[in-house]
Design an enzyme around this catalytic site. Structure first.
Site, PDB file in Angstrom:
ATOM      1  N   TYR A 111      27.206 -88.841 -12.963  1.00 37.24           N
ATOM      2  CA  TYR A 111      26.770 -90.125 -13.503  1.00 37.24           C
ATOM      3  C   TYR A 111      25.322 -90.368 -13.063  1.00 37.24           C
ATOM      4  CZ  TYR A 111      31.626 -90.443 -14.844  1.00 37.24           C
ATOM      5  OH  TYR A 111      32.851 -90.168 -15.402  1.00 37.24           O
ATOM      6  N   ARG A 139      45.564 -91.108  -6.943  1.00 34.31           N
ATOM      7  CA  ARG A 139      46.771 -91.225  -7.762  1.00 34.31           C
ATOM      8  C   ARG A 139      47.998 -91.680  -6.983  1.00 34.31           C
ATOM      9  NH1 ARG A 139      46.780 -85.385  -9.393  1.00 34.31           N
ATOM     10  NH2 ARG A 139      45.668 -85.410  -7.407  1.00 34.31           N
TER      11      ARG A 139
HETATM   12  C1  LIG Z   1      42.488 -92.737 -13.452  1.00 31.14           C
HETATM   13  C2  LIG Z   1      41.364 -92.296 -12.562  1.00 31.14           C
HETATM   14  C3  LIG Z   1      40.134 -92.960 -12.633  1.00 31.14           C
HETATM   15  C4  LIG Z   1      39.072 -92.583 -11.805  1.00 31.14           C
HETATM   16  N1  LIG Z   1      37.896 -93.305 -11.829  1.00 31.14           N
HETATM   17  C5  LIG Z   1      36.928 -93.059 -10.912  1.00 31.14           C
HETATM   18  C6  LIG Z   1      35.799 -93.926 -10.775  1.00 31.14           C
HETATM   19  O1  LIG Z   1      35.650 -94.955 -11.445  1.00 31.14           O
HETATM   20  N2  LIG Z   1      34.868 -93.607  -9.834  1.00 31.14           N
HETATM   21  C7  LIG Z   1      34.992 -92.492  -9.046  1.00 31.14           C
HETATM   22  O2  LIG Z   1      34.118 -92.231  -8.223  1.00 31.14           O
HETATM   23  N3  LIG Z   1      36.061 -91.679  -9.147  1.00 31.14           N
HETATM   24  C8  LIG Z   1      37.040 -91.941 -10.030  1.00 31.14           C
HETATM   25  N4  LIG Z   1      38.173 -91.162 -10.046  1.00 31.14           N
HETATM   26  C9  LIG Z   1      38.354 -90.120  -9.030  1.00 31.14           C
HETATM   27  C10 LIG Z   1      39.124 -90.680  -7.826  1.00 31.14           C
HETATM   28  O3  LIG Z   1      38.339 -91.610  -7.107  1.00 31.14           O
HETATM   29  C11 LIG Z   1      39.546 -89.572  -6.840  1.00 31.14           C
HETATM   30  O4  LIG Z   1      38.413 -88.956  -6.320  1.00 31.14           O
HETATM   31  C12 LIG Z   1      40.432 -88.535  -7.506  1.00 31.14           C
HETATM   32  O5  LIG Z   1      41.478 -89.149  -8.230  1.00 31.14           O
HETATM   33  C13 LIG Z   1      41.036 -87.585  -6.489  1.00 31.14           C
HETATM   34  O6  LIG Z   1      41.940 -88.254  -5.660  1.00 31.14           O
HETATM   35  P1  LIG Z   1      43.541 -88.036  -5.855  1.00 31.14           P
HETATM   36  O7  LIG Z   1      43.731 -86.563  -5.938  1.00 31.14           O
HETATM   37  O8  LIG Z   1      44.115 -88.659  -4.627  1.00 31.14           O
HETATM   38  O9  LIG Z   1      43.936 -88.709  -7.124  1.00 31.14           O
HETATM   39  C14 LIG Z   1      39.236 -91.500 -10.908  1.00 31.14           C
HETATM   40  C15 LIG Z   1      40.469 -90.842 -10.862  1.00 31.14           C
HETATM   41  C16 LIG Z   1      41.524 -91.227 -11.657  1.00 31.14           C
HETATM   42  C17 LIG Z   1      42.852 -90.518 -11.533  1.00 31.14           C
END
Ligand SMILES: Cc1cc2nc3c(=O)[nH]c(=O)nc-3n(C[C@H](O)[C@H](O)[C@H](O)COP(=O)(O)O)c2cc1C
Length: 369
Positions: free
Chosen positions: A175, A337
């Site tokens: 971004y 998640r």
């Molecule tokens: C639905 C969704 C939306 C996300 N939106 C963002 C966001 O707005 N900004 C960001 O830095 N990361 C975003 N991410 C990444 C998450 O912050 C995180 O790094 C990623 O889900 C890995 O963590 P997890 O494996 O515990 O889900 C998003 C992830 C998911 C699943």
């Protein structure tokens, strides 16, 4: 039995006292029609605050640059109505005993043209290049670049006034801020382009303007090597380059660095310290001397990008993540998640109810609670 106690030791970032090491990862949910935080958003965040998440980072929320997004359901962080909505969010989070910071976001050239809250607005960028490196617009002037930086600082000022506990700058995932870091999208020849230090100059400018706007409020920046459009891309090929990159951020005055990985246990430079070597947050902590937040598939067996294709993920073990946290490889652990699926995830872990941790459901993004 897994010893979960390292996750529940307090931690301090600048003046911010956190009761534990669990951070809710920023997650865009597109549930704020028109860009205004609403009752559902208030309930969603305060539910997690009430269930002992140590620090909540909001979904990406937009700076006042009108081309900052391509989704009109993403919350704004400016303007009377949006700011009033955020006031209700942070008041409810505080009433539930939580701490929270907004993740300030501008998607730059990741935007589909003519979309978002202001379809007619032009997209911002370092060099007018798409994420594939194709020329789409003229390079913005230095004055325009400085206004892009100031837009984060204006939002930071509002965050402080509203009573948020910190701010996070979204400097990851290709971004806007990361588009300045990345050579493919930054071909500038002025002070904002060239060497890794100069590609970090936009972040430096942004951090310093935020600092002037917020005084003592903790400033976190999220960075990543990988890009949404290219998982193999890297800003720093070597520890030496990583040191040069993060030292600009440290000298600019950030208080912590949030190091985005898709899989937390992946070593960053295995050719240097082996297959069980430090992860990205481990290296950034070692090289910058700053606290770091690590993230990526915590408590789950597969990484998050599958979620956007409707994929679920089985619950996984926490032992090695907690062991690394306990050794001080990184300081905080962000959970994405698993906290979408289960707002009470942190409480269940603290109470040793690990057998109650659920798989991440493929349909979790369709629900909102
Ligand atoms: C639905 C969704 C939306 C996300 N939106 C963002 C966001 O707005 N900004 C960001 O830095 N990361 C975003 N991410 C990444 C998450 O912050 C995180 O790094 C990623 O889900 C890995 O963590 P997890 O494996 O515990 O889900 C998003 C992830 C998911 C699943």
């Amino acid at each position: 039995m897994t010893d979960v106690s390292p996750l529940f030791k307090p931690f301090r970032i600048r003046g911010l006292e956190l009761k534990n090491r669990i951070v809710m990862a920023p997650m865009t949910r597109s549930r704020s029609p028109g860009g205004f935080p609403n009752d559902e958003n208030v309930a969603y965040y305060s539910r997690r605050a009430a269930a002992d998440v140590g620090l909540i980072l909001s979904e990406g929320t937009l700076t006042r640059r009108r081309g900052a997004s391509d989704d009109a359901n993403v919350p704004l962080f400016w303007g009377e109505q949006a700011v009033a909505g955020w006031q209700r969010v942070i008041d409810a989070v505080h009433a539930a005993g939580g701490k929270m910071g907004p993740q300030l976001w501008h998607i730059g050239m990741a935007r589909r043209p003519n979309s978002g809250h202001f379809p007619d607005a032009p997209s911002d960028s370092p060099s007018g290049l798409t994420l594939k490196g194709k020329k789409l617009a003229e390079e913005p002037s230095e004055a325009e670049v400085l206004d892009m930086a100031q837009a984060y600082a204006d939002a930071a000022r509002d965050a402080k006034q509203l009573g948020f506990d910190c701010i996070e700058l979204h400097g990851a995932h290709a971004y806007l801020i990361d588009q300045f870091f990345w050579e493919r999208t930054n071909q500038r020849t002025d002070r904002f382009g060239g060497s890794i230090e100069r590609r970090a100059e936009f972040a430096r400018e942004t951090i310093q303007r935020c600092r002037a706007a917020v005084g003592d409020l903790p400033i976190i920046i999220r960075i990543s090597q990988w890009k949404m459009a290219d998982y193999t891309a890297r800003i720093a090929q070597t520890p030496e380059e990583l040191a040069r990159w993060v030292s600009v951020l440290a000298e600019a005055g950030v208080d912590a660095i949030h190091c985005s990985q898709r899989r937390i246990l992946e070593p960053e430079f295995p050719n240097v310290d082996g297959a069980k070597g430090l992860n990205f947050a481990g290296w950034v902590k070692k090289l910058s001397g700053l606290p770091t937040i690590s993230v990526g598939s915590v408590g789950l067996s597969s990484e998050f990008t599958g979620a956007f294709q409707g994929q679920g993920s089985a619950a996984g073990k926490l032992d090695e993540v907690i062991e690394r946290l306990g050794r001080g490889e990184f300081d905080l652990v962000a959970v994405g998640r698993a906290l979408l699926q289960d707002p009470e995830w942190a409480q269940k872990v603290q109470q040793g109810r690990l057998d109650e941790l659920r798989d991440y459901d493929a349909n979790a993004l369709q629900t909102y609670y």
